[in-house]
Structure formats: C-alpha cells, structure tokens
Design a protein around this motif. Structure first.
Motif, PDB file in Angstrom:
ATOM      1  N   THR A   1      -1.198   5.880   9.516  1.00 28.99           N
ATOM      2  CA  THR A   1      -1.281   4.424   9.697  1.00 28.99           C
ATOM      3  C   THR A   1      -2.685   3.919   9.399  1.00 28.99           C
ATOM      4  O   THR A   1      -2.867   2.904   8.713  1.00 28.99           O
ATOM      5  N   ALA A   2      -3.710   4.618   9.909  1.00 31.19           N
ATOM      6  CA  ALA A   2      -5.097   4.208   9.690  1.00 31.19           C
ATOM      7  C   ALA A   2      -5.472   4.261   8.209  1.00 31.19           C
ATOM      8  O   ALA A   2      -6.098   3.341   7.680  1.00 31.19           O
ATOM      9  N   LEU A   3      -5.079   5.331   7.538  1.00 33.02           N
ATOM     10  CA  LEU A   3      -5.386   5.441   6.107  1.00 33.02           C
ATOM     11  C   LEU A   3      -4.631   4.398   5.302  1.00 33.02           C
ATOM     12  O   LEU A   3      -5.184   3.802   4.375  1.00 33.02           O
ATOM     13  N   SER A   4      -3.374   4.160   5.641  1.00 37.28           N
ATOM     14  CA  SER A   4      -2.589   3.137   4.946  1.00 37.28           C
ATOM     15  C   SER A   4      -3.223   1.761   5.096  1.00 37.28           C
ATOM     16  O   SER A   4      -3.283   0.981   4.138  1.00 37.28           O
ATOM     17  N   ALA A   5      -3.711   1.454   6.288  1.00 34.46           N
ATOM     18  CA  ALA A   5      -4.334   0.157   6.544  1.00 34.46           C
ATOM     19  C   ALA A   5      -5.654   0.009   5.783  1.00 34.46           C
ATOM     20  O   ALA A   5      -6.031  -1.100   5.388  1.00 34.46           O
ATOM     21  N   ALA A   6      -6.364   1.101   5.568  1.00 32.07           N
ATOM     22  CA  ALA A   6      -7.661   1.049   4.906  1.00 32.07           C
ATOM     23  C   ALA A   6      -7.562   1.102   3.382  1.00 32.07           C
ATOM     24  O   ALA A   6      -8.554   0.842   2.686  1.00 32.07           O
TER      25      ALA A   6
ATOM     26  N   PRO B   1      -0.750   8.271  13.680  1.00 33.17           N
ATOM     27  CA  PRO B   1      -1.884   7.342  13.666  1.00 33.17           C
ATOM     28  C   PRO B   1      -2.824   7.543  12.471  1.00 33.17           C
ATOM     29  O   PRO B   1      -3.384   6.565  11.966  1.00 33.17           O
ATOM     30  N   ASP B   2      -2.999   8.768  12.014  1.00 36.88           N
ATOM     31  CA  ASP B   2      -3.869   8.991  10.855  1.00 36.88           C
ATOM     32  C   ASP B   2      -3.273   8.375   9.600  1.00 36.88           C
ATOM     33  O   ASP B   2      -3.969   7.736   8.805  1.00 36.88           O
TER      34      ASP B   2
ATOM     35  N   THR C   1       0.841  -1.182   0.000  1.00 36.46           N
ATOM     36  CA  THR C   1       0.000   0.000   0.000  1.00 36.46           C
ATOM     37  C   THR C   1       0.882   1.240   0.000  1.00 36.46           C
ATOM     38  O   THR C   1       1.858   1.313   0.741  1.00 36.46           O
TER      39      THR C   1
END
Length: 123
Positions: free
Chosen positions: A107-112, A104-105, A2
């Motif tokens: 990381t969260a966007l990368s994971a999604a 954290p933002d 990603t």
C-alpha cells in the motif's frame, strides 16, 4: 492508475533460470509441441525461444524441455515431467506472492508511485 507489479526471477549465476517469460514459454511449448510454435504463439523468434530453452536446460538439475529432430514425421519439443514440476512450483510461488502482497508495504509503495514518469527530473 498506479500499478505495482511483483515478479519472481530465479537466478542461476548470471542467468535467469526461471521468470514469468520463461514460465509462459514452457506453457506454450506444452501447448504447441514445438519451440518454433511456442515462439510464434508468444510473438518471439525461434532463435530467441531456443536461447531461453537452452538457458533453462543448463540451469536446472535436469532438462525442462527435450527436443526430437525433424524428419518426415516432423520434430518437436516437449516439457519434461521435471519441467512440469518446476513450472508448477514456480506458478504456485507466484500465486502466493500475489496473494500476500497486499499488506502495508504494498500500500505504501503504491501510494508513493507516480502513474507516469515526469518529463524531466526537474518537473
């Protein structure tokens, strides 16, 4: 894998006054000493490179690039001291965004984010 990529675009009305491509063009003009040489280096036409320079010069308080007409000794282009300053500020801002974008933002966007788009919305 990603890939989440952040880029800074500085706008002037409806125009992009500075972005990654224009910054690269300024670097190429400084290196090559001409708009045509910079365009060749970046794989773009002289017309496209000239249009981007025109937008930049119209959007800032002072020109970022000045040209000298062709002659027996050849013409050319150079990045002005003001253009060098604008470019340095843009590159520094981009470096700060890149360095600070691992929270954290991010990381969260990368994971999604999918690594590739689905073939259709129904998949």
């Amino acid at each position: 894998m990603t890939a989440l990529k952040l880029k800074i675009q500085i706008t002037c009305g409806a125009e992009i006054a500075m972005g990654p491509g224009k910054a690269d063009l300024l670097d190429a003009i400084a290196q090559e000493g001409s708009i045509s040489g910079a365009g060749r280096l970046l794989g773009m036409s002289y017309r496209r490179a000239w249009q981007l320079v025109d937008v930049m010069n119209r959007c800032w308080n002072e020109p970022l690039v000045v040209t000298s007409p062709g002659s027996a000794h050849g013409g050319g282009a150079r990045v002005t001291p003001f253009g060098t300053e604008v470019l340095a500020h843009y590159r520094a801002l981009q470096a700060r965004v890149d360095a600070g974008a691992r929270g954290p933002d991010f990381t969260a966007l990368s994971a999604a984010l999918r690594s590739e788009p689905k073939a259709t919305q129904k998949d």
